[in-house]
Write an enzyme that holds these catalytic residues in place. Structure first.
Site, PDB file in Angstrom:
ATOM      1  N   HIS A 107      15.955  -1.541  31.340  1.00  0.00           N
ATOM      2  CA  HIS A 107      16.250  -0.299  32.074  1.00  0.00           C
ATOM      3  C   HIS A 107      15.075   0.249  32.894  1.00  0.00           C
ATOM      4  O   HIS A 107      14.858   1.460  32.941  1.00  0.00           O
ATOM      5  CB  HIS A 107      16.722   0.779  31.097  1.00  0.00           C
ATOM      6  N   HIS A 181      23.917   6.225  32.939  1.00  0.00           N
ATOM      7  CA  HIS A 181      24.013   5.916  31.510  1.00  0.00           C
ATOM      8  C   HIS A 181      24.597   7.085  30.713  1.00  0.00           C
ATOM      9  O   HIS A 181      24.172   7.344  29.586  1.00  0.00           O
ATOM     10  CB  HIS A 181      22.628   5.538  30.975  1.00  0.00           C
ATOM     11  N   GLU A 316      28.726   1.500  32.190  1.00  0.00           N
ATOM     12  CA  GLU A 316      27.617   1.303  33.118  1.00  0.00           C
ATOM     13  C   GLU A 316      28.033   0.324  34.219  1.00  0.00           C
ATOM     14  O   GLU A 316      27.769  -0.880  34.141  1.00  0.00           O
ATOM     15  CB  GLU A 316      26.394   0.789  32.360  1.00  0.00           C
TER      16      GLU A 316
END
Length: 351
Positions: A107, A181, A316
């Site tokens: 991420h 997210h 996502e």
């Protein structure tokens, strides 16, 4: 849904000088988010009786977002997901990234988009309100090639549709996979876990994961498995399943589903019968990671309750960094000067 009356966008200063924005439409739907990390802190939508409740996980105290290791509500990039061995190759050159999850890069690392302050520009149109967030990720930061200019726009309309538009361009060949997210819970104000959320996904294939949650290289058919959401089923079915892939990720889902058709259309439907709420997800992304919060940090003070496993589900929408190893799925590589343009719309309704 009628005539525009009071579509509004307001902002206020909060913890550490962060700005919190509030979008509201005539139906009473409210979306709140920060310029810090583009973090969505609350989405309030009506249940079947018109009662407004929050349907995303958010901290009770804004200051807790400064240590948002679960990425609650955050914009994620430059590449969402796990890059195996924290390295990738472009044009014969290997780029090494920060190892922030075991030997892998997750991420965007410590300089990821979830913890930068974005430049924010509110706007209004005849039927919408929103905020355009912009940020430059400089060349070489955490090993990424190219100066990457990113714009993410949050827009609310009169039909209870919340749109996230992603744009990016780089001056060198690079990698990009942007997403949000947010953890959704349509029961409202965390009244229940997501076990009884019924989900339908326009997908025939998903990507197999190893024990480190890194793609094995196998793209598997969903047919005959707990990953077949084509006709819809409850998340509880997979959470309780003995299927090896459900067990591998901690009993649930943390997998990338490839959409059958990547054209912009409705790809996901979520319903929660107790509240009557529904959420439709339209996107032109090639797929999405569905994560059922199997490893959500427990005991965090949230607005409406305390965190625990399965309290939310993430959708996502994105391309997968697995494409750096697999040439059979849509790529996350972005050529110099090429425009990255993606859109995801979350529309809320009732049964």
């Amino acid at each position: 849904m009628g005539i525009l009356k009071k579509m509004t966008c307001t902002q206020e200063s909060t913890y550490n000088g962060w700005q919190q924005f509030t979008l509201e439409n005539d139906q009473g739907m409210v979306v709140q988010f920060l310029d810090y990390g583009g973090i969505i802190t609350s989405i309030q939508v009506p249940d079947r009786n018109g009662k407004l409740e929050n349907v995303v996980l958010g901290f009770e105290q804004v200051s807790d977002y400064s240590h948002n290791t679960n990425y609650l509500g955050a914009l994620v990039g430059p590449v969402a997901g796990r890059i195996a061995q924290a390295a990738f190759e472009i044009n014969g050159q290997t780029y090494s990234l920060e190892k922030n999850e075991a030997n892998h890069h997750l991420h965007g690392g410590s300089n990821g988009f979830h913890q930068v302050i974005w430049q924010a520009a509110p706007f209004e149109t005849a039927q919408t309100v929103g905020v355009r967030l912009t940020h430059r990720h400089p060349a070489g930061l955490d090993g990424h090639p190219g100066n990457l200019d990113v714009a993410v726009t949050y827009t609310l309309d009169q039909n209870n549709a919340f749109t996230i538009t992603y744009e990016a361009v780089s001056d060198q060949d690079t990698v990009v996979a942007l997403t949000n997210h947010s953890y959704f819970n349509l029961s409202g104000n965390l009244q229940d876990t997501v076990h009884q959320h019924q989900v339908t996904i326009n997908s025939e294939k998903f990507i197999e994961l190893d024990a480190d949650l890194i793609p094995t290289g196998q793209v598997l058919p969903v047919a005959g498995t707990p990953f077949d959401f084509q006709q819809g089923h409850y998340l509880a079915d997979g959470i309780a399943a003995a299927h090896e892939q459900n067990v591998t990720v901690g009993n649930g889902y943390d997998h990338y589903f490839l959409f059958r058709d990547p054209a912009f259309q409705a790809q996901v439907l979520v319903t929660e019968k107790q509240s009557g709420r529904t959420m439709t997800i339209e996107t032109n992304q090639p797929g999405m990671v569905m994560y059922t919060a199997n490893a959500l940090t427990e005991g965090m003070p949230l607005a409406g309750g305390t965190s625990k496993n399965y309290l939310g589900v993430c959708f996502e929408t994105q391309a997968s960094p697995a494409s750096l190893e697999l040439d059979t799925i849509p790529s996350v590589k972005l050529a110099a000067g090429e425009r990255y343009e993606k859109k995801t719309v979350f529309t809320f309704g009732n049964l």
